[in-house]
Design a protein around this motif. Structure first.
Motif, PDB file in Angstrom:
ATOM      1  N   SER A  67      30.748  41.002  37.191  1.00 22.85           N
ATOM      2  CA  SER A  67      30.943  42.096  36.222  1.00 22.85           C
ATOM      3  C   SER A  67      29.590  42.688  35.824  1.00 22.85           C
ATOM      4  CB  SER A  67      31.698  41.589  34.990  1.00 22.85           C
ATOM      5  OG  SER A  67      32.979  41.133  35.327  1.00 22.85           O
ATOM      6  N   THR A  68      28.859  43.157  36.823  1.00 20.60           N
ATOM      7  CA  THR A  68      27.449  43.497  36.604  1.00 20.60           C
ATOM      8  C   THR A  68      27.246  44.629  35.602  1.00 20.60           C
ATOM      9  OG1 THR A  68      27.033  42.812  38.876  1.00 20.60           O
ATOM     10  CG2 THR A  68      25.295  44.024  37.776  1.00 20.60           C
ATOM     11  N   TRP A  69      28.048  45.693  35.678  1.00 19.94           N
ATOM     12  CA  TRP A  69      27.809  46.792  34.731  1.00 19.94           C
ATOM     13  C   TRP A  69      28.155  46.363  33.312  1.00 19.94           C
ATOM     14  CZ3 TRP A  69      31.478  48.969  31.604  1.00 19.94           C
ATOM     15  CH2 TRP A  69      32.824  48.883  31.984  1.00 19.94           C
ATOM     16  N   GLU A  70      29.159  45.513  33.170  1.00 20.08           N
ATOM     17  CA  GLU A  70      29.498  45.000  31.843  1.00 20.08           C
ATOM     18  C   GLU A  70      28.407  44.049  31.347  1.00 20.08           C
ATOM     19  OE1 GLU A  70      33.443  45.379  34.177  1.00 20.08           O
ATOM     20  OE2 GLU A  70      31.375  44.799  34.557  1.00 20.08           O
ATOM     21  N   ILE A 205      45.874  38.123  40.222  1.00 19.03           N
ATOM     22  CA  ILE A 205      45.393  38.473  38.884  1.00 19.03           C
ATOM     23  C   ILE A 205      43.994  39.070  38.958  1.00 19.03           C
ATOM     24  CG2 ILE A 205      44.703  37.541  36.643  1.00 19.03           C
ATOM     25  CD1 ILE A 205      46.968  35.434  37.051  1.00 19.03           C
ATOM     26  N   GLU A 206      43.095  38.390  39.688  1.00 19.11           N
ATOM     27  CA  GLU A 206      41.725  38.891  39.790  1.00 19.11           C
ATOM     28  C   GLU A 206      41.686  40.200  40.587  1.00 19.11           C
ATOM     29  OE1 GLU A 206      39.329  37.854  38.119  1.00 19.11           O
ATOM     30  OE2 GLU A 206      39.962  35.869  37.452  1.00 19.11           O
ATOM     31  N   GLY A 207      42.627  40.369  41.523  1.00 23.30           N
ATOM     32  CA  GLY A 207      42.719  41.633  42.251  1.00 23.30           C
ATOM     33  C   GLY A 207      43.069  42.795  41.340  1.00 23.30           C
ATOM     34  N   ILE A 208      43.966  42.534  40.390  1.00 22.48           N
ATOM     35  CA  ILE A 208      44.328  43.566  39.417  1.00 22.48           C
ATOM     36  C   ILE A 208      43.148  43.864  38.489  1.00 22.48           C
ATOM     37  CG2 ILE A 208      45.815  44.072  37.433  1.00 22.48           C
ATOM     38  CD1 ILE A 208      48.004  42.409  38.825  1.00 22.48           C
ATOM     39  N   ILE A 209      42.439  42.811  38.081  1.00 22.67           N
ATOM     40  CA  ILE A 209      41.317  42.988  37.162  1.00 22.67           C
ATOM     41  C   ILE A 209      40.175  43.755  37.809  1.00 22.67           C
ATOM     42  CG2 ILE A 209      39.591  41.779  35.766  1.00 22.67           C
ATOM     43  CD1 ILE A 209      42.422  41.754  34.625  1.00 22.67           C
ATOM     44  N   VAL A 210      39.989  43.597  39.138  1.00 22.47           N
ATOM     45  CA  VAL A 210      38.897  44.329  39.778  1.00 22.47           C
ATOM     46  C   VAL A 210      39.190  45.837  39.764  1.00 22.47           C
ATOM     47  CG1 VAL A 210      39.696  44.359  42.194  1.00 22.47           C
ATOM     48  CG2 VAL A 210      37.255  44.243  41.692  1.00 22.47           C
ATOM     49  N   HIS A 213      38.065  46.761  36.539  1.00 26.72           N
ATOM     50  CA  HIS A 213      36.600  46.713  36.562  1.00 26.72           C
ATOM     51  C   HIS A 213      36.015  48.043  37.048  1.00 26.72           C
ATOM     52  CE1 HIS A 213      32.539  45.355  37.521  1.00 26.72           C
ATOM     53  NE2 HIS A 213      32.739  45.587  38.808  1.00 26.72           N
ATOM     54  N   VAL A 214      36.587  48.582  38.122  1.00 27.84           N
ATOM     55  CA  VAL A 214      36.093  49.844  38.684  1.00 27.84           C
ATOM     56  C   VAL A 214      36.546  51.038  37.831  1.00 27.84           C
ATOM     57  CG1 VAL A 214      36.138  51.372  40.684  1.00 27.84           C
ATOM     58  CG2 VAL A 214      36.001  48.894  41.011  1.00 27.84           C
ATOM     59  N   ALA A 215      37.832  51.050  37.459  1.00 28.38           N
ATOM     60  CA  ALA A 215      38.351  52.150  36.635  1.00 28.38           C
ATOM     61  C   ALA A 215      37.679  52.157  35.263  1.00 28.38           C
ATOM     62  CB  ALA A 215      39.865  52.031  36.488  1.00 28.38           C
ATOM     63  N   GLY A 216      37.444  50.958  34.729  1.00 22.01           N
ATOM     64  CA  GLY A 216      36.801  50.852  33.425  1.00 22.01           C
ATOM     65  C   GLY A 216      35.382  51.391  33.430  1.00 22.01           C
ATOM     66  N   LEU A 345      38.363  47.392  26.554  1.00 23.46           N
ATOM     67  CA  LEU A 345      38.373  47.424  28.012  1.00 23.46           C
ATOM     68  C   LEU A 345      37.371  46.418  28.572  1.00 23.46           C
ATOM     69  CD1 LEU A 345      39.520  48.965  30.486  1.00 23.46           C
ATOM     70  CD2 LEU A 345      37.605  50.533  30.257  1.00 23.46           C
ATOM     71  N   MET A 346      36.176  46.408  28.031  1.00 21.30           N
ATOM     72  CA  MET A 346      35.161  45.455  28.470  1.00 21.30           C
ATOM     73  C   MET A 346      35.539  44.027  28.125  1.00 21.30           C
ATOM     74  SD  MET A 346      31.534  47.326  27.725  1.00 21.30           S
ATOM     75  CE  MET A 346      30.729  45.858  28.332  1.00 21.30           C
ATOM     76  N   LEU A 347      36.223  43.854  27.001  1.00 22.47           N
ATOM     77  CA  LEU A 347      36.607  42.521  26.560  1.00 22.47           C
ATOM     78  C   LEU A 347      37.615  41.885  27.518  1.00 22.47           C
ATOM     79  CD1 LEU A 347      36.486  40.272  24.464  1.00 22.47           C
ATOM     80  CD2 LEU A 347      38.241  41.488  23.148  1.00 22.47           C
ATOM     81  N   VAL A 348      38.584  42.665  27.978  1.00 17.36           N
ATOM     82  CA  VAL A 348      39.571  42.145  28.929  1.00 17.36           C
ATOM     83  C   VAL A 348      38.884  41.667  30.197  1.00 17.36           C
ATOM     84  CG1 VAL A 348      41.529  42.757  30.401  1.00 17.36           C
ATOM     85  CG2 VAL A 348      41.472  43.529  28.026  1.00 17.36           C
TER      86      VAL A 348
END
Length: 526
Positions: A67-70, A205-210, A213-216, A345-348
């Motif tokens: 989560s480098t940008w976060e 789950i991690e696939g959905i979160i990525v 990650h990009v949309a966020g 968004l970042m917290l999730v």
């Protein structure tokens, strides 16, 4: 003899890869591909976990875990205070380029030996025979330390964001360290839930979160571009500052680089999940490289954007919200609701990064225990027959971080030094493992076949990676400000030293009688 064993494994693994491409044929969810089965046989390991991850899902896993940008937003305060906006932007770019050589070096090793053990296994296979067992043992302990502290760090940062959100919406709220510790425990509980009962769904789950990650990234970036008051470009890109009064701006900038380096430490996470990935020797190194490229660029773009939005550096650093990027979000939107939405968004993403870090951590610990590297190895080296995960290792991670988080009650500053401790430990494992491969290249000794071969560029890449890593290893032990009081000292060196001393003593008393290193199992597996 380690060198002879490595040479033997080189010959055998050549035989494992069929010329007609059938080694990539899928066998089963348990075994993965024929190549996976052969790699496990060469390394003398038994397939105990399911290979649930495919190329796309492991890429999502590794991108979320960094989560480098976060992470860049969360740690930007350190670089701002040590180097200013120009130090943050150009320092991050230097770190990203430098880590490219590190990632390439480790990706090659991950293809040669795709195992959850990662660095300590690579050291065992590539180190000179005279020190192979001891170096592998030390790297195993430092890897465990690094990933345990990474779990503590990520959960703390996520909990700290929650406290910042509460302060944003209720200005009268006064955050307490014990409340932060309870938030760490709550996030750990979620991590335990997703790493046990939902473990088979973790790739999905991690696939959905990525995707989030990009949309966020764009959901945060666009408001900052459109709505924020901007600092002059000449100041953003050209103003180096020493806000901590080190007396030397170049020194301050170099110290500030540690924050950027922490955004890339752990990039080998996919390697520790190798035994749960199909066609791991091919997929893992490429997921590592793509994670570096994509996450690295997203982080740099976000760093530049963030610096343009910081028109009052001191005001951001001393924000009553205690989380600088939340203050920037609020300054940009002028709305509590807007800043809350961007932060949520970042917290999730941060919470699910914690889940991924716990998963990686437990696999690395399980692998080291499987090779009898830690006390009670037979217990922590087990795979749950029902969950098909290293459940005992997951629980130990939970307990360790729970205890570590108690430090936060006494001193938040001391707990934050855990970041430096984890960074130093992980950098050490990188240095030793890459050094072993570089030494074999210098000696002209054969390496294992790899589906990610650096070829003639291997030695230059390894050497540049080592120079870069040693530089950052030194600065990982520096305090966050000059002339610190006792409470503000960087005690990472103490924790680092204690682990080193304990592991050496344990090795001399017991470890050397039990731990032979993975290379022994390689020989037996042939």
């Amino acid at each position: 003899m380690a060198d002879i064993k490595v040479a033997e494994s080189h010959v055998d693994s050549e035989q494992f890869h069929s010329e007609d491409g059938e080694d990539n044929a899928f066998i089963s969810e348990k075994e993965g591909t024929l190549a996976d089965k052969r790699d496990m046989a060469r390394m003398g390991k038994r397939q105990e976990t399911r290979r649930n991850f495919k190329s796309i899902t492991i890429l999502g896993f590794t991108m979320v875990i960094l989560s480098t940008w976060e992470a860049q937003l969360a740690t930007a305060v350190f670089a701002l205070g040590n180097g200013g906006t120009a130090g943050l932007i150009w320092g991050y770019l230097i770190v990203m380029i430098g880590f490219g050589f590190v990632v390439a070096s480790m990706a090659e090793m991950a293809s040669m030996a795709p195992t959850s053990g990662g660095q300590y296994h690579w050291v065992s296979e590539f180190a000179p025979r005279s020190c192979q067992r001891f170096l592998s043992y030390m790297v195993g302990w430092l890897g465990v330390l690094g990933w345990q502290t990474a779990t503590a760090t990520v959960t703390y940062l996520a909990g700290h964001q929650v406290q910042g959100l509460i302060k944003l919406n209720h200005p009268e709220y006064e955050s307490k360290p014990w409340q932060g510790t309870l938030l760490i425990w709550a996030i750990l509980a979620l991590g335990l839930l997703f790493n046990t009962f939902f473990s088979k769904r973790l790739p999905l789950i991690e696939g959905i979160i990525v995707i989030l990650h990009v949309a966020g990234f764009f959901a945060v970036l666009i408001p900052l571009w459109v709505m924020a008051d901007r600092a002059p470009a000449s100041d953003v890109f050209g103003l180096f500052a020493d806000n901590m009064m080190w007396g030397s701006t170049p020194l301050a900038v170099m110290i500030g680089l540690v924050g950027a380096a922490s955004c890339f430490v752990g990039i080998e996470a996919g390697a520790h999940m190798a035994e749960e990935v199909r066609d791991a020797a091919y997929v893992i190194p490429r997921s590592m490289m793509w994670t570096w490229v994509v996450n690295g660029l997203l982080g740099w773009i976000m760093a530049i954007t963030f610096c343009f939005c910081v028109t009052d550096t001191l005001g951001v650093l001393l924000t009553p919200l205690e989380v600088p990027f939340i203050q920037v979000f609020y300054n940009t939107t002028g709305s509590v609701g807007g800043a809350t939405g961007m932060t949520c968004l970042m917290l999730v993403i941060a919470v699910f990064a914690s889940v991924a870090v716990m998963a990686t951590n437990s696999r690395q610990l399980f692998a080291f225990a499987r090779d009898k590297g830690v006390p009670f190895s037979s217990f922590f080296g087990q795979i749950s027959p029902t969950l098909e995960i290293p459940f005992n290792a997951v629980v130990l991670t939970l307990i360790f971080v729970l205890l570590l988080s108690l430090i936060n009650i006494g001193s938040t500053v001391a707990f934050m030094q855990v970041i430096s401790l984890g960074v130093a430990a992980m950098l050490t494992t990188y240095i030793i493992s890459i050094s072993c491969v570089a030494l074999k290249r210098i000696r002209g000794e054969p390496l294992l076949p790899s589906k990610f071969n650096l070829g003639k560029w291997g030695l230059p890449i390894n050497i540049i990676a080592l120079i870069f890593l040693v530089f950052f290893w030194i600065f990982a032990f520096f305090p966050s400000a000059p002339n610190p009081k006792v409470a503000d000292m960087n005690w990472a060196v103490l924790g680092y030293g204690v682990v080193i001393i304990f592991s050496i003593v344990y090795y001399l008393l017991r470890g050397r009688h039990q731990y032979v290193g993975p290379v022994e199992y390689v020989r037996k597996g042939q």
